[in-house]
Write an enzyme that holds these catalytic residues in place. Structure first.
Site, PDB file in Angstrom:
ATOM      1  N   HIS A 280      -8.675   0.402  -0.319  1.00  0.00           N
ATOM      2  CA  HIS A 280      -8.556  -0.515  -1.457  1.00  0.00           C
ATOM      3  C   HIS A 280      -9.903  -1.132  -1.848  1.00  0.00           C
ATOM      4  O   HIS A 280      -9.978  -2.292  -2.235  1.00  0.00           O
ATOM      5  CB  HIS A 280      -7.499  -1.589  -1.177  1.00  0.00           C
TER       6      HIS A 280
ATOM      7  N   SER B 250       0.841  -1.202   0.000  1.00  0.00           N
ATOM      8  CA  SER B 250       0.000   0.000   0.000  1.00  0.00           C
ATOM      9  C   SER B 250       0.874   1.250   0.000  1.00  0.00           C
ATOM     10  O   SER B 250       1.614   1.483  -0.949  1.00  0.00           O
ATOM     11  CB  SER B 250      -0.968  -0.041   1.183  1.00  0.00           C
TER      12      SER B 250
END
Length: 373
Positions: free
Chosen positions: A263, A146
């Site tokens: 996400h 991430s």
């Protein structure tokens, strides 16, 4: 916008190693040159063939790995103090103090923990370079989880430190705003081999619709390891999954200490601010292989980097697939040394579950050094 930051500190992102242009001048604006290659050595010199047994891979952690006390002892290494000085000017607050002293509830906030993880991870690279410079010199690949992708891209020379930190700041603020639009979260799930995660998410969404929630979101946000997932979405959907975990063949569920459903589609409103700031900064083709969270494949050029970083916000992190891509090799070929650089050792735990042979040469570079160390 970036020019107003007013920071120029070339030393803070220079690793002093043989990787070509591993990091760039910190906050010097360069004209955009779409499609151009880095102004460095030819590709064959940038990525020379190396003995696989001596090569290394760097893994950069993401949000959730932060803890109060990280950064302790790292100021003794070259460039780290300057990195935190630059960070204070860009962020507008004392990041080092927040990392070392907290308070914890402030460090846990998305707007703070993402820059904190980014900077301390690159500080850990400085420690590794000081203690084992060969690990940096022989690095052939990097990946980040991430927000960790930004640290990997800085290390690879694709972005410079200050501009990447500014992007991380904008990204974190946009994700925080998106999180506040609807009650949502993330749930770590370990399932039995027969668990059907997509079907479980479908049932959770049907439950949300029965509660009157329109267009509910519940989907896999992180692929961690075989039978290990993080599911994200509306809070009511996650509550349903926990309450029905045994029926859904889940052996363990644990809510994550994050502010929203990262996400997933619930981050859609954060994509445009990130896309816009990425247009303002210089992005280069990485000097080593850097793997994208979106599909586990390596970045090919600067346009690819910009596109995938935006897509990543609303797409699952395919970490398990990334590890398979990095460590896939023919039978008998030795595995590289792997260094997790940054707070926590969660990425090492996922590597252990995905590839035990690769894990045998894994090492964590800690970001909190005790006096006896």
């Amino acid at each position: 916008m970036l020019a107003s930051v007013g920071v120029r500190l070339s030393a803070a992102s220079r690793w002093k190693v043989s990787l070509v242009s591993v990091s760039r001048r910190l906050c010097t604006k360069h004209p955009e040159t779409p499609g151009s290659l880095p102004d460095s050595e030819p590709p064959q010199q940038r990525r020379p063939k190396k003995d696989p047994a001596e090569c290394s891979v760097l893994l950069f952690p993401g949000q959730g790995s932060q803890f109060v006390g990280m950064g302790r002892g790292l100021l003794q290494y070259p460039n780290v103090k300057e990195m935190f000085t630059v960070a204070q000017k860009i962020l507008g607050y004392d990041l080092l103090s927040l990392c070392l002293q907290g308070p914890e509830e402030e460090l846990q906030r998305t707007v703070h923990c993402q820059p904190a993880v980014f900077v301390t991870s690159l500080a850990a690279v400085e420690r590794l370079n000081h203690e084992n410079p060969k690990a940096i010199e022989m690095c052939v690949a990097a990946a980040g989880f991430s927000v960790g992708e930004f640290a990997a891209l800085v290390f690879s020379g694709a972005m410079n430190f200050a501009e990447a930190l500014y992007v991380v700041k904008v990204r974190a603020e946009a994700m925080q705003r998106a999180s506040e639009l609807v009650p949502s979260g993330m749930l770590s799930v370990v399932g039995k081999p027969q668990a059907q995660y997509k079907h479980a998410c479908l049932q959770a969404k049907e439950h949300c619709m029965s509660l009157g929630i329109e267009e509910p979101v519940c989907s896999v946000a992180n692929y961690l390891f075989p039978d290990g997932r993080v599911i994200a979405g509306h809070q009511q959907a996650l509550d349903f999954l926990q309450q029905n975990s045994r029926r859904l063949q889940f052996t363990r569920t644990k809510p994550l200490l994050v502010s929203g459903a990262f996400h997933t589609k619930l981050m859609e409103s954060a994509t445009e601010p990130l896309r816009e700031v990425l247009r303002q900064v210089e992005v280069r083709r990485p000097d080593i292989n850097v793997y994208s969270n979106v599909d586990g494949k390596r970045y090919m050029n600067e346009k690819h980097v910009r596109r995938q970083l935006v897509t990543q916000l609303v797409s699952p992190v395919k970490w398990e697939q990334t590890l398979h891509e990095i460590y896939e090799r023919t039978h008998g070929k030795k595995f590289p040394y792997t260094y997790e650089v940054g707070p926590g050792n969660q990425l090492g735990a996922t590597l252990q579950r995905c590839n035990m042979k690769a894990f045998k040469t894994y090492e964590h570079v800690d970001v909190a050094i005790h006096e006896e160390d």
